[in-house]
Write an enzyme that holds these catalytic residues in place. Structure first.
Site, PDB file in Angstrom:
ATOM      1  N   CYS A  86       4.803 127.247 172.539  1.00 13.89           N
ATOM      2  CA  CYS A  86       3.526 126.342 171.738  1.00 13.89           C
ATOM      3  C   CYS A  86       3.770 124.878 171.376  1.00 13.89           C
ATOM      4  O   CYS A  86       3.687 124.351 172.314  1.00 13.89           O
ATOM      5  CB  CYS A  86       3.411 127.095 170.408  1.00 13.89           C
ATOM      6  SG  CYS A  86       1.813 126.790 169.427  1.00 13.89           S
ATOM      7  N   HIS A 176       2.962 132.699 170.830  1.00 12.52           N
ATOM      8  CA  HIS A 176       4.056 132.821 170.122  1.00 12.52           C
ATOM      9  C   HIS A 176       4.730 134.311 170.393  1.00 12.52           C
ATOM     10  O   HIS A 176       4.413 135.193 169.835  1.00 12.52           O
ATOM     11  CB  HIS A 176       3.979 132.755 168.645  1.00 12.52           C
ATOM     12  CG  HIS A 176       3.748 131.315 168.245  1.00 12.52           C
ATOM     13  ND1 HIS A 176       4.610 130.824 167.481  1.00 12.52           N
ATOM     14  CD2 HIS A 176       2.733 130.557 168.128  1.00 12.52           C
ATOM     15  CE1 HIS A 176       4.123 129.377 167.211  1.00 12.52           C
ATOM     16  NE2 HIS A 176       3.042 129.514 167.501  1.00 12.52           N
ATOM     17  N   GLU A 178       7.535 135.388 169.790  1.00  7.35           N
ATOM     18  CA  GLU A 178       8.520 135.717 168.983  1.00  7.35           C
ATOM     19  C   GLU A 178       7.759 136.655 167.819  1.00  7.35           C
ATOM     20  O   GLU A 178       8.430 137.398 166.942  1.00  7.35           O
ATOM     21  CB  GLU A 178       9.301 134.786 168.300  1.00  7.35           C
ATOM     22  CG  GLU A 178       8.692 133.787 167.239  1.00  7.35           C
ATOM     23  CD  GLU A 178       7.480 133.093 167.805  1.00  7.35           C
ATOM     24  OE1 GLU A 178       6.964 133.010 169.081  1.00  7.35           O
ATOM     25  OE2 GLU A 178       7.101 132.282 166.969  1.00  7.35           O
TER      26      GLU A 178
HETATM   27  N1  GLN Z   1      -0.651 122.751 166.651  1.00  5.16           N
HETATM   28  C1  GLN Z   1       0.403 122.361 166.837  1.00  5.16           C
HETATM   29  C2  GLN Z   1       0.958 121.043 167.414  1.00  5.16           C
HETATM   30  O1  GLN Z   1       0.027 120.634 168.152  1.00  5.16           O
HETATM   31  C3  GLN Z   1       1.172 123.679 167.817  1.00  5.16           C
HETATM   32  C4  GLN Z   1       1.117 124.922 167.015  1.00  5.16           C
HETATM   33  C5  GLN Z   1       2.284 125.859 166.999  1.00  5.16           C
HETATM   34  O2  GLN Z   1       3.239 125.625 167.452  1.00  5.16           O
HETATM   35  N2  GLN Z   1       1.896 127.145 166.351  1.00  5.16           N
HETATM   36  O3  GLN Z   1       2.061 120.587 167.630  1.00  5.16           O
END
Ligand code: GLN
Length: 196
Positions: A86, A176, A178
């Site tokens: 992410c 994610h 995890e």
């Molecule tokens: N929206 C976040 C970003 O742009 C990432 C979101 C996440 O890690 N769940 O940094």
């Protein structure tokens, strides 16, 4: 022998990631000792490394300020595995079109932050992933999606956009892995060689 598993612990689910790495290690007949990383000096001793989600601008600032960015780049240059999820994926990529994010340039792809829009702020879907026999329960939270890719392999797509990629020893996921009990993505990133 136990593998030293560094989990960057600036933000995000670092404890859940540490637990998933331990589960994945056991499933592959290995042992991993997770260490939380906040400052420089430990990454050079790590056999594998995980960069969790959170907020990509904050994470990238911390990595630069604490000298972790160079150590992560050196880790990958040695061919050691990195899983970036992410916001971690955003930081690991080459560009997100946001000058507040300092990129590590470890994944030859551009990403779009918060790309799934309001209605799909958070969602879960069963995702086919190259290298996994069964679909993976993927949890997306204000997730990025991957745009143009260069020299890297797309492992999974959603809505026609890549959401998991491999670039040499680095795997990046927009979701994610995890947040479920399923540790197969951690297994793929750390305990299985890409050549089978
Ligand atoms: N929206 C976040 C970003 O742009 C990432 C979101 C996440 O890690 N769940 O940094």
């Amino acid at each position: 022998m136990s593998l030293t598993a560094g989990v960057v612990a600036v933000q995000g689910d670092f404890r859940e990631h540490a637990a998933a790495i331990e589960r994945a290690a056991r499933a592959h007949g290995e042992r991993a000792d997770p260490v939380e990383i906040r400052s420089s000096g430990t990454i050079p001793d790590c056999d594998l490394l995980l960069l969790p989600g959170g907020e990509s601008t904050a994470i990238s600032n911390h990595l630069q300020r604490e000298g972790l960015a160079d150590e992560i780049v050196a880790h990958v240059a040695e061919g050691k595995p990195l899983l970036a999820t992410c916001a971690g994926l955003i930081v690991a990529c080459a560009d997100a079109g946001d000058e507040r994010v300092e990129h590590l340039n470890l994944i030859d792809a551009v990403v779009e932050r918060n790309a799934f829009g309001r209605q799909r702020d958070s969602f879960e879907t069963e995702l086919g992933v190259t290298g996994l026999d069964e679909p993976f329960p993927a949890v997306f939270i204000r997730a990025p999606r991957i745009g143009e890719t260069g020299d890297c392999e797309v492992l999974a797509s959603f809505d026609g956009h890549p959401v998991a990629v491999r670039d040499g020893p680095v795997i990046g996921t927009a979701f994610h892995p995890e947040l479920t009990d399923d540790a197969r993505i951690h297994g793929l990133a750390f305990f299985e060689s890409p050549d089978g």
